[in-house]
Motif scaffolding. Structure first.
Motif, PDB file in Angstrom:
ATOM      1  N   ALA A  60     -19.970  -1.342 -24.231  1.00  0.00           N
ATOM      2  CA  ALA A  60     -20.679  -1.417 -22.965  1.00  0.00           C
ATOM      3  C   ALA A  60     -20.206  -2.628 -22.177  1.00  0.00           C
ATOM      4  O   ALA A  60     -20.031  -3.711 -22.701  1.00  0.00           O
ATOM      5  CB  ALA A  60     -22.183  -1.500 -23.203  1.00  0.00           C
ATOM      6  N   GLY A 106     -18.811   5.290 -21.655  1.00  0.00           N
ATOM      7  CA  GLY A 106     -19.907   5.669 -20.772  1.00  0.00           C
ATOM      8  C   GLY A 106     -19.949   7.152 -20.495  1.00  0.00           C
ATOM      9  O   GLY A 106     -20.444   7.571 -19.447  1.00  0.00           O
ATOM     10  N   LEU A 157     -22.554   2.073 -17.983  1.00  0.00           N
ATOM     11  CA  LEU A 157     -22.932   2.270 -19.375  1.00  0.00           C
ATOM     12  C   LEU A 157     -21.810   1.875 -20.324  1.00  0.00           C
ATOM     13  O   LEU A 157     -22.058   1.385 -21.423  1.00  0.00           O
ATOM     14  CB  LEU A 157     -23.332   3.728 -19.609  1.00  0.00           C
ATOM     15  CG  LEU A 157     -23.893   4.096 -20.976  1.00  0.00           C
ATOM     16  CD1 LEU A 157     -25.183   3.364 -21.247  1.00  0.00           C
ATOM     17  CD2 LEU A 157     -24.099   5.604 -21.067  1.00  0.00           C
TER      18      LEU A 157
END
Length: 651
Positions: free
Chosen positions: A313, A360, A379
């Motif tokens: 992340a 993500g 993300l």
């Protein structure tokens, strides 16, 4: 590629229908209409405004489960109809192969690091083992299966089914082992096992029980129960709900029904996420019986899938949880479950959600034809096999891309134009959207009102286009003065600005000459060189006429100065006084300070010459003597000899 802005978190749909675009039309009709779409706009929206990351990422009717291999090179999914398994090669972003089955799939697991070995739990109480060559072996279980897991150290496949038993199939020995009996002292309270989780840190087995709302933990070494985690029934069940639904339409007497429908353990070995049939997700530390976070999906539907976001992340950190029911996917922080990091409303009912580890990217299996893939840059990064997604999303954030604008089908009109069109009676209705000093009106309504207000709008537009073409051709034929500024509108203003720029340039030249004349020798030469350099620098700076920011002022008729208006008279009182005195623009429309073309100057000179000739001939008729002299002078002036000598008069 469609972007959804949920609380400043961009969500890009790179496969399938975008989030929040639910339609009541069946998939086959939507695809049929899309195939028949014609026109530039339809082509632009289909080709430029959308992106299909993985080709043929779909099933004929619906998809059941989706998973990615541990090596990250393939995605495996099951769906229907006909029941089948499909494998996609992520390096090629295309379908690798499809393999059909006899029965619909309930769940499957990947045994190898790649796609070659898979174990499938089928809907007809069978277990199928598939290898690289195809179907390998089939075994049968006593009850209908619900969940599936695999313990790698012991090669045990754990099969959750209806009832209180968990079946164990050892793939190394090729035989069934003694089942695990759940429920402890009250095995009848267990209606089935809906979810199985094997912790990757210490190998603890966790079973989500249907019926009594508990999670049982077992030790794989001793194959015995270690403890039972009871969910807070009073906190999760709706008020006033009585009876436990054992079968559809049948209610029990032993309290409200609460079931565990999803389980997921974190890699730290301590945290567990538990999804319930009431639409709640509870986070536990196995050292405590109380949940440290509770999340409500909001629809009251059973939770289909829960997972932890771990690794890779960029902005989100490692504390996010993904929970999904068949309506919505919610991504939230475990420390603050009241706020959503992102929320995605599915276009069709969801069956499964899979997060690509360390990225993500989210993949979903649903009841539609196309499977969906969402990319959330905040993300995590894009996987290696689709790293170009980061460049695409950056371009879209900078304002590029083929996505349609919000007000693409609307026209902005001011209040004055609204009254001209006769639409001022719509103020305050949904047909007009207030914005700044005007309104947004539907483009179709605007076109219809403009035609009604002025039926000859097309003829006027056509005449305007024809006149522009004629003027363009005339510019090539008519020779104009060298000092004349060529603009389409506001000719007087352009010439005024040109004169001011010329005046300023001459003033600067005079200053440089005076400065150069005051010095002698080498100093004077240096001044001249510096002056020439400064003059070149000044000449290189564009004025108002050469500035692209003011180009529309001299090209667009909408910016034409109305010299007959009151505002112009207040700003230019002397010009207005001259106009009232009769020295303003003539009848042909020549404005203030408008220069004449070469043809107009020649016509004016010829008219003056003809008028002077007529005057001279009339004077010669009235005075004969003077007429002879004038003719003599004219002949001499023309260079031709006079054939008759002058007459001498004797007095």
């Amino acid at each position: 590629m469609v972007a959804v802005d949920a609380h400043s978190v961009k969500v890009y749909t790179v496969n399938g229908a975008p989030a929040g675009s639910s339609s009541s039309l069946p998939d086959w009709l939507v695809r049929k209409r899309a195939a028949k779409a014609k026109g530039k706009r339809a082509v632009r929206e289909r080709v430029e405004g959308t992106i299909e990351l993985i080709q043929h990422f779909e099933f004929p009717e619906a998809s059941n489960r989706v998973k990615s291999t541990r090596d990250g090179h393939h995605v495996i999914a099951t769906g229907t109809y006909k029941p089948q398994m499909r494998v996609w090669d992520l390096d090629q972003l295309a379908l690798k192969f499809e393999r059909h089955a006899d029965v619909e799939n309930v769940d499957f697991i990947i045994l190898s690091d790649d796609w070659t070995k898979t174990l499938h739990l089928q809907a007809d109480r069978t277990i199928e083992l598939h290898t690289q060559g195809g179907f390998h072996y089939r075994a049968r279980i006593p009850r209908f299966g619900r969940s599936l897991a695999y313990h790698f150290p012991s090669c045990d496949a754990l099969l959750g089914a209806s009832g209180n038993e968990v079946y164990r199939l050892n793939l190394e020995q090729g035989r069934y082992l003694n089942p695990l009996v759940l429920g402890g002292d009250d095995p009848g309270a267990v209606a089935g096992v809906n979810a199985i989780d094997i912790n990757s840190a210490h190998g603890l087995w966790a079973f989500g029980v249907d019926g009594n709302g508990t999670v049982e933990f077992w030790d794989p070494r001793s194959r015995s129960s270690l403890g039972v985690l009871a969910l807070p029934r009073s906190r999760l069940m709706p008020v006033g709900m009585v009876g436990r639904s054992v079968l559809p339409g049948v209610e029990g007497d032993d309290g409200p029904g609460l079931s565990v429908t999803a389980l997921a353990s974190r890699s730290d070995g301590l945290s567990y996420a538990v999804g319930t049939s009431t639409g709640h997700t509870l986070l536990y530390d196995i050292r405590s019986r109380r949940p440290f976070a509770v999340k409500d999906q909001g629809y009251g539907l059973p939770v289909k899938n829960v997972s932890w976001i771990e690794g890779g992340a960029k902005m989100a950190g490692d504390g996010l949880v993904v929970s999904a029911d068949k309506k919505v996917i919610k991504i939230w922080d475990r420390n603050d479950p009241s706020e959503n990091f992102a929320s995605l409303t599915a276009a069709t009912d969801l069956n499964d959600v899979h997060h690509i580890p360390g990225s993500g990217l989210l993949m979903t299996a649903n009841e539609g034809i196309q499977m969906t893939t969402h990319y959330i840059p905040q993300l995590g990064p894009a996987p290696k096999w689709c790293s170009f997604l980061e460049n695409l999303t950056e371009e879209l954030e900078d304002g590029g891309g083929g996505a349609r604008a919000v007000y693409e089908d609307y026209k902005f009109v001011s209040r004055a134009e609204l009254a001209t069109l006769g639409l001022d009676n719509l103020v305050g209705t949904p047909a007009l959207k207030p914005y700044m000093h005007g309104y947004f009106v539907s483009l179709k309504l605007y076109d219809a009102a403009r035609v009604i207000a002025n039926p000859y709008v097309y003829e006027e537009h056509r005449a305007k286009v024809v006149q522009e073409k004629l003027d363009k051709l005339a510019e090539g034929r008519i020779r104009a003065r060298k000092d004349q500024v060529k603009v389409k509108v506001n000719q007087g203003l352009a010439e005024k600005l040109a004169r001011e720029e010329e005046r300023a340039r001459r003033r600067e030249e005079r200053k440089r000459k005076h400065a150069a004349a005051g010095d002698e020798g080498a100093d004077a030469m240096d001044v001249d060189v510096d002056a020439d350099a400064e003059e070149k620098e000044e000449s290189g700076k564009p004025g108002v006429l050469g500035d692209a920011r003011f180009a529309a002022l001299f090209e667009d008729p909408e910016f034409e100065v109305d010299e007959a208006s009151r505002e112009f008279a207040l700003l230019n009182p002397s010009a207005a006084a001259q106009r009232r005195a009769g020295r303003g623009p003539d009848a042909e429309g020549h404005g203030w300070g408008r220069g004449k073309t070469a043809v107009e100057e020649e016509e004016e000179e010829s008219a003056k010459g003809s008028s002077s000739d007529e005057d001279s001939s009339s004077e010669s008729e009235g005075k004969p003597g003077e007429g002879v002299d004038s003719s003599e002078d004219s002949s001499e002036a023309n260079g031709a000899p006079n054939p008759l000598p002058p007459i001498r008069r004797d007095h």
